[in-house]
Design a protein around this motif. Sequence first.
Motif, PDB file in Angstrom:
ATOM      1  N   PHE A  48       4.036   1.241   3.091  1.00  0.00           N
ATOM      2  CA  PHE A  48       4.401  -0.178   2.990  1.00  0.00           C
ATOM      3  C   PHE A  48       4.533  -0.598   1.533  1.00  0.00           C
ATOM      4  N   ALA A  49       3.524  -0.256   0.724  1.00  0.00           N
ATOM      5  CA  ALA A  49       3.504  -0.687  -0.679  1.00  0.00           C
ATOM      6  C   ALA A  49       4.690  -0.108  -1.445  1.00  0.00           C
ATOM      7  N   LYS A  50       5.021   1.136  -1.155  1.00  0.00           N
ATOM      8  CA  LYS A  50       6.144   1.767  -1.843  1.00  0.00           C
ATOM      9  C   LYS A  50       7.440   1.040  -1.533  1.00  0.00           C
ATOM     10  N   ARG A  51       7.631   0.682  -0.267  1.00  0.00           N
ATOM     11  CA  ARG A  51       8.849  -0.037   0.129  1.00  0.00           C
ATOM     12  C   ARG A  51       8.870  -1.465  -0.423  1.00  0.00           C
ATOM     13  N   GLN A  52       7.706  -2.140  -0.378  1.00  0.00           N
ATOM     14  CA  GLN A  52       7.660  -3.558  -0.725  1.00  0.00           C
ATOM     15  C   GLN A  52       7.594  -3.809  -2.228  1.00  0.00           C
ATOM     16  N   PHE A  53       6.838  -2.989  -2.949  1.00  0.00           N
ATOM     17  CA  PHE A  53       6.580  -3.280  -4.358  1.00  0.00           C
ATOM     18  C   PHE A  53       7.005  -2.174  -5.321  1.00  0.00           C
ATOM     19  N   GLY A  54       7.237  -0.968  -4.817  1.00  0.00           N
ATOM     20  CA  GLY A  54       7.403   0.191  -5.687  1.00  0.00           C
ATOM     21  C   GLY A  54       8.566   0.135  -6.654  1.00  0.00           C
ATOM     22  N   GLN A  55       9.596  -0.638  -6.346  1.00  0.00           N
ATOM     23  CA  GLN A  55      10.762  -0.690  -7.213  1.00  0.00           C
ATOM     24  C   GLN A  55      10.515  -1.467  -8.502  1.00  0.00           C
ATOM     25  N   ASN A  56       9.534  -2.387  -8.475  1.00  0.00           N
ATOM     26  CA  ASN A  56       9.410  -3.277  -9.635  1.00  0.00           C
ATOM     27  C   ASN A  56       7.975  -3.540 -10.085  1.00  0.00           C
ATOM     28  N   HIS A  57       6.986  -3.109  -9.306  1.00  0.00           N
ATOM     29  CA  HIS A  57       5.611  -3.477  -9.653  1.00  0.00           C
ATOM     30  C   HIS A  57       4.678  -2.265  -9.636  1.00  0.00           C
ATOM     31  N   GLN A  58       3.716  -2.308 -10.547  1.00  0.00           N
ATOM     32  CA  GLN A  58       2.628  -1.349 -10.509  1.00  0.00           C
ATOM     33  C   GLN A  58       1.580  -1.863  -9.519  1.00  0.00           C
ATOM     34  N   TYR A  59       0.876  -0.958  -8.891  1.00  0.00           N
ATOM     35  CA  TYR A  59      -0.184  -1.363  -7.965  1.00  0.00           C
ATOM     36  C   TYR A  59      -1.160  -0.208  -7.785  1.00  0.00           C
ATOM     37  N   VAL A  60      -2.340  -0.546  -7.283  1.00  0.00           N
ATOM     38  CA  VAL A  60      -3.317   0.464  -6.904  1.00  0.00           C
ATOM     39  C   VAL A  60      -3.867   0.096  -5.533  1.00  0.00           C
ATOM     40  N   MET A  61      -4.353   1.114  -4.818  1.00  0.00           N
ATOM     41  CA  MET A  61      -4.923   0.874  -3.499  1.00  0.00           C
ATOM     42  C   MET A  61      -6.207   1.672  -3.356  1.00  0.00           C
ATOM     43  N   ALA A  62      -7.142   1.110  -2.578  1.00  0.00           N
ATOM     44  CA  ALA A  62      -8.424   1.772  -2.347  1.00  0.00           C
ATOM     45  C   ALA A  62      -8.796   1.623  -0.881  1.00  0.00           C
ATOM     46  N   LEU A  63      -9.109   2.742  -0.231  1.00  0.00           N
ATOM     47  CA  LEU A  63      -9.534   2.730   1.166  1.00  0.00           C
ATOM     48  C   LEU A  63     -11.029   2.462   1.246  1.00  0.00           C
ATOM     49  N   HIS A  64     -11.415   1.477   2.071  1.00  0.00           N
ATOM     50  CA  HIS A  64     -12.823   1.174   2.313  1.00  0.00           C
ATOM     51  C   HIS A  64     -13.153   1.466   3.779  1.00  0.00           C
ATOM     52  N   THR A  65     -14.227   2.172   3.998  1.00  0.00           N
ATOM     53  CA  THR A  65     -14.669   2.479   5.373  1.00  0.00           C
ATOM     54  C   THR A  65     -16.113   2.044   5.579  1.00  0.00           C
ATOM     55  N   ASP A  66     -16.566   1.077   4.762  1.00  0.00           N
ATOM     56  CA  ASP A  66     -17.958   0.635   4.854  1.00  0.00           C
ATOM     57  C   ASP A  66     -18.157  -0.487   5.868  1.00  0.00           C
ATOM     58  N   THR A  67     -17.088  -0.841   6.587  1.00  0.00           N
ATOM     59  CA  THR A  67     -17.189  -1.817   7.672  1.00  0.00           C
ATOM     60  C   THR A  67     -16.617  -1.176   8.933  1.00  0.00           C
ATOM     61  N   ASP A  68     -16.793  -1.848  10.074  1.00  0.00           N
ATOM     62  CA  ASP A  68     -16.263  -1.312  11.333  1.00  0.00           C
ATOM     63  C   ASP A  68     -14.748  -1.167  11.276  1.00  0.00           C
ATOM     64  N   SER A  69     -14.085  -2.082  10.573  1.00  0.00           N
ATOM     65  CA  SER A  69     -12.624  -2.064  10.495  1.00  0.00           C
ATOM     66  C   SER A  69     -12.180  -1.351   9.220  1.00  0.00           C
ATOM     67  N   PRO A  70     -11.511  -0.208   9.343  1.00  0.00           N
ATOM     68  CA  PRO A  70     -11.018   0.459   8.131  1.00  0.00           C
ATOM     69  C   PRO A  70      -9.985  -0.423   7.445  1.00  0.00           C
ATOM     70  N   HIS A  71     -10.105  -0.571   6.139  1.00  0.00           N
ATOM     71  CA  HIS A  71      -9.195  -1.455   5.426  1.00  0.00           C
ATOM     72  C   HIS A  71      -8.886  -0.917   4.036  1.00  0.00           C
ATOM     73  N   VAL A  72      -7.756  -1.350   3.530  1.00  0.00           N
ATOM     74  CA  VAL A  72      -7.309  -0.933   2.205  1.00  0.00           C
ATOM     75  C   VAL A  72      -7.145  -2.167   1.334  1.00  0.00           C
ATOM     76  N   HIS A  73      -7.726  -2.103   0.148  1.00  0.00           N
ATOM     77  CA  HIS A  73      -7.504  -3.135  -0.857  1.00  0.00           C
ATOM     78  C   HIS A  73      -6.275  -2.725  -1.664  1.00  0.00           C
ATOM     79  N   LEU A  74      -5.255  -3.556  -1.628  1.00  0.00           N
ATOM     80  CA  LEU A  74      -4.023  -3.314  -2.374  1.00  0.00           C
ATOM     81  C   LEU A  74      -3.917  -4.368  -3.476  1.00  0.00           C
ATOM     82  N   THR A  75      -3.937  -3.924  -4.723  1.00  0.00           N
ATOM     83  CA  THR A  75      -3.873  -4.841  -5.858  1.00  0.00           C
ATOM     84  C   THR A  75      -2.561  -4.608  -6.596  1.00  0.00           C
ATOM     85  N   VAL A  76      -1.729  -5.649  -6.637  1.00  0.00           N
ATOM     86  CA  VAL A  76      -0.391  -5.551  -7.221  1.00  0.00           C
ATOM     87  C   VAL A  76      -0.359  -6.287  -8.556  1.00  0.00           C
TER      88      VAL A  76
END
Length: 330
Positions: free
Chosen positions: A127-155
């Motif tokens: 998703f991030a590559k399609r949405q932001f990859g052409q013009n923005h730098q970003y980082v992502m981090a996977l968190h599994t410390d809650t019941d719901s797996p989630h990714v922090h995406l910082t653009v």
Amino acid sequence: MGSLADDTIAGLLESPVKHKGNRAANRARARRIASRVPEVMVKITGNAKGADHVQSHLDYISRNGKLELEDERGDVIHGKDEVRALAKDWSQDQGKRRKNTRDTTNIIMSMPAGTEPRDVKDAVRAFAKRQFGQNHQYVMALHTDTDSPHVHLTVKSLGYDGRRLNVKKSDPQKWREAFAVELERRGVEAEATPRATRGVIKRGVSQVVHHIREKGQTPQVDQAKVREVLVDFRDQRAGQAPKPRHWEDRIKERQTYVRKAWLTAAKDMAQSRDPDDQELAKRIAAFVGSMPPMKTERHELQEEVARQLQRAQERQGREESKERDNQDER
């Protein structure tokens, strides 16, 4: 079968993105929604403003370097020193900015418990590559410390073209739908239905408010709502009509329409000779029956305050009764 159910379903599924599917696609989606296929969550949690704030946020999502960050090139940033170096690099290239310029847009993308975390991360990466990859730098981090797996995406807000990311009101819903598509490509059932279509009235709680509540503290927004409820109680006891809240009336009208529309589609399909239509009609009826009550957070607060006042009155009554009994004994 006539087109009433199909037209009704199409209207219900029309999101702010204005994406319309064909009849078969709409029915398939209605079946998934009624069957409560897991809903994706995409939330903009805030923005980092200034070098210190950017560094603090990257420290947070990387758990001070303990979790790896992955950037738009697929490179892995790991360890406190590498995370700090990234924050410094982003801060040195801030472009023209005012005091409150947003240097990053911080997003959480998640799925309910039971979803494979690696699938969530892979879907966010695509998703991030399609949405932001052409013009923005970003980082992502996977968190599994809650019941719901989630990714922090910082653009990073400042793009390669010198323009800053401008998030529109409709963007989060667009991102939800794109995220759901990426999950489906990986064999993960996912939906991105707007809250109103699912009969949900209460808005999600912001990350900041959630953290404050977790600490056992009362956020300012909660304090303001409680004060508002207490004013309503005071006015009611004084015989005054409550202040009109037209936005609540509009919510109820919308939710009444949503429930009626789903049931209208179900009724139409129940009259079909097609067993699939009849089965979907039953699922939709059960889905509507399980929708949450038409209450806003203020309504729930009103009920809680009323319960507390009732308990206080009962307690006071017991104390007064006990005092009278003591006086009689004397």
